[in-house]
Write an enzyme that holds these catalytic residues in place. Structure first.
Site, PDB file in Angstrom:
ATOM      1  N   HIS A 129      40.136  36.179  40.529  1.00 32.58           N
ATOM      2  CA  HIS A 129      39.172  37.163  40.483  1.00 32.58           C
ATOM      3  C   HIS A 129      37.908  36.153  40.183  1.00 32.58           C
ATOM      4  O   HIS A 129      37.926  35.195  39.442  1.00 32.58           O
ATOM      5  CB  HIS A 129      39.212  38.233  39.262  1.00 32.58           C
ATOM      6  CG  HIS A 129      40.439  38.991  39.450  1.00 32.58           C
ATOM      7  ND1 HIS A 129      40.384  40.182  38.859  1.00 32.58           N
ATOM      8  CD2 HIS A 129      41.613  38.870  40.237  1.00 32.58           C
ATOM      9  CE1 HIS A 129      41.797  40.940  39.113  1.00 32.58           C
ATOM     10  NE2 HIS A 129      42.284  40.027  40.141  1.00 32.58           N
TER      11      HIS A 129
ATOM     12  N   GLU B 178      35.283  37.056  38.502  1.00 36.13           N
ATOM     13  CA  GLU B 178      34.825  36.981  36.923  1.00 36.13           C
ATOM     14  C   GLU B 178      35.563  36.021  36.179  1.00 36.13           C
ATOM     15  O   GLU B 178      34.986  35.454  35.281  1.00 36.13           O
ATOM     16  CB  GLU B 178      34.894  38.550  36.548  1.00 36.13           C
ATOM     17  CG  GLU B 178      34.117  39.437  37.319  1.00 36.13           C
ATOM     18  CD  GLU B 178      34.926  39.971  38.628  1.00 36.13           C
ATOM     19  OE1 GLU B 178      34.642  41.052  39.117  1.00 36.13           O
ATOM     20  OE2 GLU B 178      36.097  39.514  38.880  1.00 36.13           O
TER      21      GLU B 178
ATOM     22  N   CYS C 264      37.843  43.702  35.088  1.00 33.46           N
ATOM     23  CA  CYS C 264      39.199  44.255  34.952  1.00 33.46           C
ATOM     24  C   CYS C 264      39.331  43.762  33.593  1.00 33.46           C
ATOM     25  O   CYS C 264      38.813  42.895  32.881  1.00 33.46           O
ATOM     26  CB  CYS C 264      40.203  43.870  35.913  1.00 33.46           C
ATOM     27  SG  CYS C 264      40.709  42.312  35.895  1.00 33.46           S
TER      28      CYS C 264
END
Length: 177
Positions: free
Chosen positions: A73, A75, A103
């Site tokens: 991901h 992030e 998330c």
């Protein structure tokens, strides 16, 4: 009697706040562009960037499919990079911008990296309404429960971020219309 110019006076007194909001929106718009690039490269539509003192220091696109890595991901990639490459003072002045609310996995990475602030375009809960596949524990809650102090702000660009998600996933849960 209400003065019709009161709003103008408030706007003038809040010009710095409005400038900050405009900068935040511009950075989130860039993360949406990165999410579009992720799709063009065969991945799902997520993008993020790190900003220190108003300067972009790193960008990332989702790479979960092309790297065959469920943790790729943007992030989490940037949280790991911040922890490796930025000193604690820089991380204390760092904002992560994300096209979509991080998330729980990514929020935990943000917490451990010590990033000061997160700003996102669309909430995980809103995206879950489209896809039906999001873990909807808010980023802010993950950080709070971990004892973190990261400020979390958003959503600030729901319509723009969701337009990309809808074009990718379709108009209903799990791509159904």
């Amino acid at each position: 009697m209400t003065d019709p110019n009161d709003g103008d006076r408030e706007a003038e007194s809040d010009a710095d706040g409005e400038g900050a909001a405009a900068r935040d929106r511009a950075f989130v718009d860039r993360t949406i562009e990165l999410a579009e690039e992720a799709v063009e490269r065969g991945n799902t539509p997520f993008g993020a960037l790190l900003v220190v003192d108003g300067e972009v220091v790193a960008e990332a696109r989702n790479e979960t499919r092309t790297e065959d890595d469920l943790a790729a991901h943007p992030e989490l990639t940037l949280a790991r990079r911040a922890a490796r490459e930025l000193d604690p003072d820089e991380r204390a002045r760092c904002t992560m911008y994300a096209s979509t609310e991080p998330c729980p996995m990514c929020a935990t990475g943000v917490h451990y990296a010590g990033i000061d602030r997160v700003v996102f375009g669309v909430s995980g809960e809103t995206l879950d309404g489209l896809t039906g596949g999001v873990v909807t524990v808010p980023c802010e809650e993950v950080i709070r429960r971990a004892g973190g102090e990261t400020t979390v702000e958003g959503p600030i660009a729901t319509e723009a971020a969701m337009a990309l998600h809808e074009s990718f996933y379709g108009a209903g849960p799990a791509g159904e219309s």
